[in-house]
Design a protein around this motif. Sequence first.
Motif, PDB file in Angstrom:
ATOM      1  N   ALA A  33       0.833  -1.207   0.000  1.00 20.78           N
ATOM      2  CA  ALA A  33       0.000   0.000   0.000  1.00 20.78           C
ATOM      3  C   ALA A  33       0.859   1.244   0.000  1.00 20.78           C
ATOM      4  O   ALA A  33       1.896   1.303   0.648  1.00 20.78           O
ATOM      5  CB  ALA A  33      -0.908  -0.011   1.217  1.00 20.78           C
ATOM      6  N   LYS A  34       0.392   2.213  -0.746  1.00 17.26           N
ATOM      7  CA  LYS A  34       1.130   3.477  -0.838  1.00 17.26           C
ATOM      8  C   LYS A  34       0.628   4.415   0.263  1.00 17.26           C
ATOM      9  O   LYS A  34      -0.567   4.562   0.481  1.00 17.26           O
ATOM     10  CB  LYS A  34       0.895   4.077  -2.216  1.00 17.26           C
ATOM     11  CG  LYS A  34       1.744   5.297  -2.471  1.00 17.26           C
ATOM     12  CD  LYS A  34       1.590   5.751  -3.906  1.00 17.26           C
ATOM     13  CE  LYS A  34       2.480   6.944  -4.112  1.00 17.26           C
ATOM     14  NZ  LYS A  34       2.360   7.493  -5.436  1.00 17.26           N
ATOM     15  N   THR A  35       1.564   5.102   0.959  1.00 17.79           N
ATOM     16  CA  THR A  35       1.219   6.049   2.013  1.00 17.79           C
ATOM     17  C   THR A  35       0.676   7.319   1.383  1.00 17.79           C
ATOM     18  O   THR A  35       1.204   7.805   0.381  1.00 17.79           O
ATOM     19  CB  THR A  35       2.465   6.387   2.860  1.00 17.79           C
ATOM     20  OG1 THR A  35       3.054   5.187   3.298  1.00 17.79           O
ATOM     21  CG2 THR A  35       2.111   7.261   4.027  1.00 17.79           C
ATOM     22  N   GLN A  36      -0.376   7.816   1.998  1.00 20.02           N
ATOM     23  CA  GLN A  36      -1.006   9.031   1.488  1.00 20.02           C
ATOM     24  C   GLN A  36      -0.085  10.225   1.723  1.00 20.02           C
ATOM     25  O   GLN A  36       0.596  10.321   2.747  1.00 20.02           O
ATOM     26  CB  GLN A  36      -2.331   9.257   2.219  1.00 20.02           C
ATOM     27  CG  GLN A  36      -3.388   9.738   1.304  1.00 20.02           C
ATOM     28  CD  GLN A  36      -4.749   9.773   1.988  1.00 20.02           C
ATOM     29  OE1 GLN A  36      -4.891   9.476   3.162  1.00 20.02           O
ATOM     30  NE2 GLN A  36      -5.750  10.127   1.230  1.00 20.02           N
ATOM     31  N   ASP A  37      -0.067  11.158   0.787  1.00 19.61           N
ATOM     32  CA  ASP A  37       0.774  12.359   0.895  1.00 19.61           C
ATOM     33  C   ASP A  37       0.017  13.438   1.679  1.00 19.61           C
ATOM     34  O   ASP A  37      -0.804  14.162   1.125  1.00 19.61           O
ATOM     35  CB  ASP A  37       1.139  12.869  -0.501  1.00 19.61           C
ATOM     36  CG  ASP A  37       2.098  14.049  -0.457  1.00 19.61           C
ATOM     37  OD1 ASP A  37       2.578  14.396   0.651  1.00 19.61           O
ATOM     38  OD2 ASP A  37       2.365  14.634  -1.522  1.00 19.61           O
ATOM     39  N   TYR A  38       0.311  13.506   2.974  1.00 24.22           N
ATOM     40  CA  TYR A  38      -0.381  14.467   3.835  1.00 24.22           C
ATOM     41  C   TYR A  38       0.036  15.910   3.541  1.00 24.22           C
ATOM     42  O   TYR A  38      -0.728  16.850   3.766  1.00 24.22           O
ATOM     43  CB  TYR A  38      -0.159  14.125   5.315  1.00 24.22           C
ATOM     44  CG  TYR A  38      -0.932  12.908   5.747  1.00 24.22           C
ATOM     45  CD1 TYR A  38      -2.306  12.977   5.933  1.00 24.22           C
ATOM     46  CD2 TYR A  38      -0.298  11.692   5.935  1.00 24.22           C
ATOM     47  CE1 TYR A  38      -3.036  11.863   6.310  1.00 24.22           C
ATOM     48  CE2 TYR A  38      -1.016  10.560   6.312  1.00 24.22           C
ATOM     49  CZ  TYR A  38      -2.386  10.647   6.495  1.00 24.22           C
ATOM     50  OH  TYR A  38      -3.104   9.551   6.854  1.00 24.22           O
ATOM     51  N   THR A  39       1.236  16.077   3.038  1.00 22.47           N
ATOM     52  CA  THR A  39       1.692  17.418   2.684  1.00 22.47           C
ATOM     53  C   THR A  39       0.799  18.006   1.596  1.00 22.47           C
ATOM     54  O   THR A  39       0.375  19.167   1.670  1.00 22.47           O
ATOM     55  CB  THR A  39       3.164  17.394   2.199  1.00 22.47           C
ATOM     56  OG1 THR A  39       3.956  16.775   3.194  1.00 22.47           O
ATOM     57  CG2 THR A  39       3.683  18.790   1.928  1.00 22.47           C
ATOM     58  N   ALA A  40       0.490  17.229   0.595  1.00 18.21           N
ATOM     59  CA  ALA A  40      -0.372  17.699  -0.496  1.00 18.21           C
ATOM     60  C   ALA A  40      -1.777  17.978   0.017  1.00 18.21           C
ATOM     61  O   ALA A  40      -2.412  18.964  -0.386  1.00 18.21           O
ATOM     62  CB  ALA A  40      -0.406  16.670  -1.619  1.00 18.21           C
ATOM     63  N   ILE A  41      -2.273  17.128   0.913  1.00 16.39           N
ATOM     64  CA  ILE A  41      -3.603  17.334   1.477  1.00 16.39           C
ATOM     65  C   ILE A  41      -3.651  18.662   2.246  1.00 16.39           C
ATOM     66  O   ILE A  41      -4.582  19.449   2.085  1.00 16.39           O
ATOM     67  CB  ILE A  41      -4.004  16.151   2.394  1.00 16.39           C
ATOM     68  CG1 ILE A  41      -4.185  14.890   1.555  1.00 16.39           C
ATOM     69  CG2 ILE A  41      -5.272  16.474   3.177  1.00 16.39           C
ATOM     70  CD1 ILE A  41      -4.346  13.627   2.368  1.00 16.39           C
ATOM     71  N   MET A  42      -2.654  18.899   3.101  1.00 19.18           N
ATOM     72  CA  MET A  42      -2.614  20.141   3.891  1.00 19.18           C
ATOM     73  C   MET A  42      -2.457  21.359   2.980  1.00 19.18           C
ATOM     74  O   MET A  42      -3.065  22.400   3.212  1.00 19.18           O
ATOM     75  CB  MET A  42      -1.468  20.104   4.919  1.00 19.18           C
ATOM     76  CG  MET A  42      -1.728  19.165   6.069  1.00 19.18           C
ATOM     77  SD  MET A  42      -3.265  19.528   6.952  1.00 19.18           S
ATOM     78  CE  MET A  42      -2.873  21.073   7.708  1.00 19.18           C
ATOM     79  N   LYS A  43      -1.648  21.203   1.932  1.00 15.67           N
ATOM     80  CA  LYS A  43      -1.458  22.309   0.990  1.00 15.67           C
ATOM     81  C   LYS A  43      -2.781  22.655   0.307  1.00 15.67           C
ATOM     82  O   LYS A  43      -3.145  23.829   0.180  1.00 15.67           O
ATOM     83  CB  LYS A  43      -0.392  21.917  -0.036  1.00 15.67           C
ATOM     84  CG  LYS A  43       0.075  23.038  -0.905  1.00 15.67           C
ATOM     85  CD  LYS A  43       1.215  22.555  -1.796  1.00 15.67           C
ATOM     86  CE  LYS A  43       1.811  23.686  -2.561  1.00 15.67           C
ATOM     87  NZ  LYS A  43       2.907  23.242  -3.430  1.00 15.67           N
ATOM     88  N   ASP A  44      -3.509  21.638  -0.124  1.00 20.14           N
ATOM     89  CA  ASP A  44      -4.811  21.874  -0.751  1.00 20.14           C
ATOM     90  C   ASP A  44      -5.796  22.491   0.240  1.00 20.14           C
ATOM     91  O   ASP A  44      -6.562  23.394  -0.096  1.00 20.14           O
ATOM     92  CB  ASP A  44      -5.386  20.559  -1.291  1.00 20.14           C
ATOM     93  CG  ASP A  44      -4.604  20.048  -2.488  1.00 20.14           C
ATOM     94  OD1 ASP A  44      -3.865  20.854  -3.089  1.00 20.14           O
ATOM     95  OD2 ASP A  44      -4.731  18.842  -2.791  1.00 20.14           O
TER      96      ASP A  44
END
Length: 148
Positions: A2-13
């Motif tokens: 499983a690939k880890t979700q990119d929380y940085t991109a989520i927070m940026k959005d």
Amino acid sequence: MAKTQDYTAIMKDFMGAFPVDTSSMEDAFKTQATLNEKLSAVALEAAGKSTDLSTKWTKETLTKMSEMSKAKTDPADYAKAMTDFASACAEMSAENMAAFAEIAKKVQTDTVELMMAAGKDMTEEASAAVQKATKDATTAAKKASTAK
């Protein structure tokens, strides 16, 4: 795997959806700086007037002392000179203390006026900032709900 979700991109959005407007902070800083400038002017004016008054009082006292310190022919004249000096000092003290009280009263009045005006300005600015933030949040929420 499983690939880890990119929380940085989520927070940026997420943060991009709720933009921060720093102009209200800049306006608040400018308002505070202006208030400080005006309060400093009141304090400096009062300090100048108090210094002038103190200098005048000192000069008058020295003038009266000079009269008292002159040599006299009759011993009773020394007592009279001392009495005259004490009377003059009491009178000068009353006058000068009243003048200091007027300076203090003016400082108090000016300060209250400045604080009332600043409070009104800050209330208006805060209200405008809240209204703008509400409008921006509503717009961002509408965009987010239509983007789904």
